[in-house]
Design a protein around this motif. Structure first.
Motif, PDB file in Angstrom:
ATOM      1  N   THR A   1       0.961  -1.066   0.063  1.00 41.18           N
ATOM      2  CA  THR A   1       0.079  -0.109   0.155  1.00 41.18           C
ATOM      3  C   THR A   1       0.954   1.215  -0.081  1.00 41.18           C
ATOM      4  OG1 THR A   1      -0.086  -0.005   2.418  1.00 41.18           O
ATOM      5  CG2 THR A   1      -1.823  -1.110   1.191  1.00 41.18           C
ATOM      6  N   LEU A   2       0.299   2.331  -0.349  1.00 41.58           N
ATOM      7  CA  LEU A   2       0.930   3.669  -0.425  1.00 41.58           C
ATOM      8  C   LEU A   2       1.022   4.471   0.815  1.00 41.58           C
ATOM      9  CD1 LEU A   2      -0.429   4.715  -3.931  1.00 41.58           C
ATOM     10  CD2 LEU A   2       1.653   4.033  -3.675  1.00 41.58           C
ATOM     11  N   ASP A   3       0.357   4.012   1.658  1.00 40.54           N
ATOM     12  CA  ASP A   3      -0.073   5.029   2.856  1.00 40.54           C
ATOM     13  C   ASP A   3       1.092   5.400   3.876  1.00 40.54           C
ATOM     14  OD1 ASP A   3      -2.200   3.129   1.946  1.00 40.54           O
ATOM     15  OD2 ASP A   3      -3.352   4.096   3.369  1.00 40.54           O
ATOM     16  N   ARG A   4       2.070   4.711   3.829  1.00 41.52           N
ATOM     17  CA  ARG A   4       3.032   4.774   4.972  1.00 41.52           C
ATOM     18  C   ARG A   4       4.166   5.673   4.283  1.00 41.52           C
ATOM     19  NH1 ARG A   4       8.039   2.498   6.345  1.00 41.52           N
ATOM     20  NH2 ARG A   4       7.895   0.767   5.122  1.00 41.52           N
ATOM     21  N   CYS A   5       4.628   5.615   3.094  1.00 42.36           N
ATOM     22  CA  CYS A   5       5.697   6.233   2.636  1.00 42.36           C
ATOM     23  C   CYS A   5       5.381   7.092   1.339  1.00 42.36           C
ATOM     24  CB  CYS A   5       6.736   5.257   2.336  1.00 42.36           C
ATOM     25  SG  CYS A   5       7.575   4.228   3.756  1.00 42.36           S
ATOM     26  N   THR A   6       4.317   7.554   1.054  1.00 47.01           N
ATOM     27  CA  THR A   6       3.991   8.441   0.081  1.00 47.01           C
ATOM     28  C   THR A   6       2.874   9.457   0.453  1.00 47.01           C
ATOM     29  OG1 THR A   6       2.074   7.320  -1.150  1.00 47.01           O
ATOM     30  CG2 THR A   6       4.363   6.561  -1.502  1.00 47.01           C
ATOM     31  N   ASN A   7       2.434  10.301  -0.506  1.00 50.92           N
ATOM     32  CA  ASN A   7       1.456  11.353  -0.180  1.00 50.92           C
ATOM     33  C   ASN A   7       0.135  10.755  -0.543  1.00 50.92           C
ATOM     34  OD1 ASN A   7       2.105  11.446  -2.977  1.00 50.92           O
ATOM     35  ND2 ASN A   7       1.744  13.672  -3.003  1.00 50.92           N
ATOM     36  N   ARG A   8      -0.048   9.474  -0.797  1.00 56.60           N
ATOM     37  CA  ARG A   8      -1.198   8.828  -1.357  1.00 56.60           C
ATOM     38  C   ARG A   8      -1.620   7.479  -0.422  1.00 56.60           C
ATOM     39  NH1 ARG A   8      -1.672   9.121  -7.079  1.00 56.60           N
ATOM     40  NH2 ARG A   8      -3.151   7.485  -7.003  1.00 56.60           N
ATOM     41  N   SER A   9      -2.872   7.261  -0.369  1.00 57.86           N
ATOM     42  CA  SER A   9      -3.374   6.082  -0.050  1.00 57.86           C
ATOM     43  C   SER A   9      -3.852   5.307  -1.232  1.00 57.86           C
ATOM     44  CB  SER A   9      -4.708   6.442   0.755  1.00 57.86           C
ATOM     45  OG  SER A   9      -4.997   5.398   1.716  1.00 57.86           O
ATOM     46  N   GLY A  10      -3.841   3.828  -0.744  1.00 56.65           N
ATOM     47  CA  GLY A  10      -4.548   3.096  -1.518  1.00 56.65           C
ATOM     48  C   GLY A  10      -3.465   1.738  -1.965  1.00 56.65           C
ATOM     49  N   THR A  11      -3.808   0.812  -2.854  1.00 59.01           N
ATOM     50  CA  THR A  11      -3.044  -0.104  -2.993  1.00 59.01           C
ATOM     51  C   THR A  11      -2.048   0.017  -4.345  1.00 59.01           C
ATOM     52  OG1 THR A  11      -4.948  -1.617  -2.456  1.00 59.01           O
ATOM     53  CG2 THR A  11      -3.077  -2.733  -3.772  1.00 59.01           C
ATOM     54  N   LEU A  12      -0.703  -0.284  -4.048  1.00 61.13           N
ATOM     55  CA  LEU A  12       0.275  -0.230  -5.048  1.00 61.13           C
ATOM     56  C   LEU A  12      -0.139  -0.782  -6.481  1.00 61.13           C
ATOM     57  CD1 LEU A  12       3.357   0.807  -5.146  1.00 61.13           C
ATOM     58  CD2 LEU A  12       3.987  -1.348  -4.804  1.00 61.13           C
ATOM     59  N   PHE A  13      -0.815  -1.858  -6.278  1.00 64.22           N
ATOM     60  CA  PHE A  13      -1.025  -2.655  -7.507  1.00 64.22           C
ATOM     61  C   PHE A  13      -2.088  -1.922  -8.501  1.00 64.22           C
ATOM     62  CE2 PHE A  13      -3.413  -6.119  -9.931  1.00 64.22           C
ATOM     63  CZ  PHE A  13      -2.176  -6.413 -10.655  1.00 64.22           C
ATOM     64  N   GLU A  14      -2.937  -1.113  -8.043  1.00 63.61           N
ATOM     65  CA  GLU A  14      -3.824  -0.454  -8.577  1.00 63.61           C
ATOM     66  C   GLU A  14      -3.210   0.746  -9.581  1.00 63.61           C
ATOM     67  OE1 GLU A  14      -6.342   1.429  -5.629  1.00 63.61           O
ATOM     68  OE2 GLU A  14      -7.374  -0.276  -5.229  1.00 63.61           O
ATOM     69  N   LEU A  15      -1.900   0.945  -9.413  1.00 67.51           N
ATOM     70  CA  LEU A  15      -1.140   2.078 -10.154  1.00 67.51           C
ATOM     71  C   LEU A  15      -0.722   1.471 -11.562  1.00 67.51           C
ATOM     72  CD1 LEU A  15       1.017   3.610  -7.401  1.00 67.51           C
ATOM     73  CD2 LEU A  15      -1.424   4.301  -8.066  1.00 67.51           C
ATOM     74  N   ASN A  16      -0.565   2.262 -12.290  1.00 71.03           N
ATOM     75  CA  ASN A  16       0.436   2.154 -13.678  1.00 71.03           C
ATOM     76  C   ASN A  16       1.416   3.199 -13.700  1.00 71.03           C
ATOM     77  OD1 ASN A  16      -1.600   0.149 -14.927  1.00 71.03           O
ATOM     78  ND2 ASN A  16      -2.877   1.934 -15.337  1.00 71.03           N
ATOM     79  N   ARG A  17       2.462   2.833 -14.542  1.00 65.72           N
ATOM     80  CA  ARG A  17       3.457   3.658 -14.785  1.00 65.72           C
ATOM     81  C   ARG A  17       3.356   5.228 -14.748  1.00 65.72           C
ATOM     82  NH1 ARG A  17       8.923   2.612 -16.772  1.00 65.72           N
ATOM     83  NH2 ARG A  17       8.265   0.462 -16.958  1.00 65.72           N
ATOM     84  N   GLN A  18       2.367   5.544 -15.566  1.00 64.35           N
ATOM     85  CA  GLN A  18       2.242   7.081 -15.577  1.00 64.35           C
ATOM     86  C   GLN A  18       1.680   7.600 -14.485  1.00 64.35           C
ATOM     87  OE1 GLN A  18       0.509   4.802 -17.371  1.00 64.35           O
ATOM     88  NE2 GLN A  18      -1.480   5.013 -17.665  1.00 64.35           N
ATOM     89  N   ASP A  19       1.305   6.683 -13.391  1.00 64.82           N
ATOM     90  CA  ASP A  19       0.447   7.150 -12.155  1.00 64.82           C
ATOM     91  C   ASP A  19       1.698   7.693 -11.178  1.00 64.82           C
ATOM     92  OD1 ASP A  19      -2.038   6.802 -12.496  1.00 64.82           O
ATOM     93  OD2 ASP A  19      -1.830   4.897 -12.093  1.00 64.82           O
ATOM     94  N   LEU A  20       2.955   7.176 -11.464  1.00 66.42           N
ATOM     95  CA  LEU A  20       4.239   7.331 -10.585  1.00 66.42           C
ATOM     96  C   LEU A  20       4.449   8.955 -10.476  1.00 66.42           C
ATOM     97  CD1 LEU A  20       6.385   4.161 -11.363  1.00 66.42           C
ATOM     98  CD2 LEU A  20       4.703   4.636  -9.479  1.00 66.42           C
TER      99      LEU A  20
END
Length: 246
Positions: free
Chosen positions: A52-71
């Motif tokens: 998940t993104l919650d601990r070490c980014t400015n976003r919440s949610g699941t890593l697997f939901e992302l695509n390269r352009q989201d980074l």
């Protein structure tokens, strides 16, 4: 030779699992680092410890939901300090390029995966392909807490050196069977509760032993005196003068 692994890069001075944290290895003459990899929905492999993104980014949610352009819209640094505001989540390709540029070696931990077996297979295939881009002379160890993934990766890439990770409570009498089954050359046990007798058993079977995560200098010294080959630490800069060369 005793090895100091910068745990998630020099994670006491820069945000973990970022290129900035790994580049700091060059400043402190630390040749090995550890990082974690996982996979996005479009098969992009990235550095991340959590699913998940919650601990070490400015976003919440699941890593697997992302695509390269989201980074490019995710900040993986400002949680650590203002200095690293806008630090991106790195891709595995970027990591390989950095290893080649600065002549660094890596322990790459495959996260166990919580989506599906097929996604895990894609992660292993992508890692195998990426490692082909490493320059001659670059070294790597592939580790995981999941022995099934390690065994499959060893089948996929027989020349890879692999390591079984164990938490203290999972280091049972079947550890040797797991090591044999995966074809591992390294055992990576948890620091807490590790005894000299356990280290001696590992060494007597011919395995190299790297212990995680060791931040106290006296404990590191004790482990090295027991015959441990390496330690993972958040403070590799503190171990430079004694363990840079052996």
């Amino acid at each position: 030779m005793k090895t100091i692994f910068a745990h998630r890069g020099v994670s006491s001075l820069a945000p973990e699992n970022t290129l900035s944290a790994i580049k700091l290895c060059v400043d402190y003459q630390v040749r090995w680092f550890e990082c974690d990899i996982d996979i996005l929905q479009d098969d992009t492999i990235v550095l991340s410890h959590d699913s998940t993104l919650d601990r070490c980014t400015n976003r919440s949610g699941t890593l697997f939901e992302l695509n390269r352009q989201d980074l490019e819209r995710i900040d993986a640094g400002s949680w650590f300090s203002d200095e690293y505001r806008g630090e991106p989540i790195p891709t595995l390709e970027q990591l390989i390029a950095l290893m080649n540029q600065y002549q660094l070696n890596a322990n790459i931990e495959i996260k166990s995966g919580d989506v599906s077996a097929e996604v895990c297979r894609r992660l292993l295939a992508g890692l195998d392909c990426a490692l082909n881009q490493l320059d001659d002379g670059r070294e790597y160890i592939i580790s995981s807490f999941n022995p099934m993934l390690l065994a499959e990766f060893k089948r996929l890439r027989p020349q890879a050196r692999v390591a079984c990770l164990f938490e203290n409570h999972t280091l049972n009498d079947d550890w040797y069977v797991i090591m044999e089954w995966t074809g591992a050359e390294y055992i990576h046990p948890q620091n807490e509760g590790l005894t000299q007798q356990q280290v001696q058993r590992f060494k007597s079977k011919g395995y190299q032993v790297n212990v995680w995560t060791v931040n106290a200098k006296d404990r590191a010294n004790q482990l090295f005196n027991w015959g441990v080959d390496g330690i993972f630490t958040d403070f590799p800069q503190n171990f430079l003068s004694k363990y840079q060369e052996d």
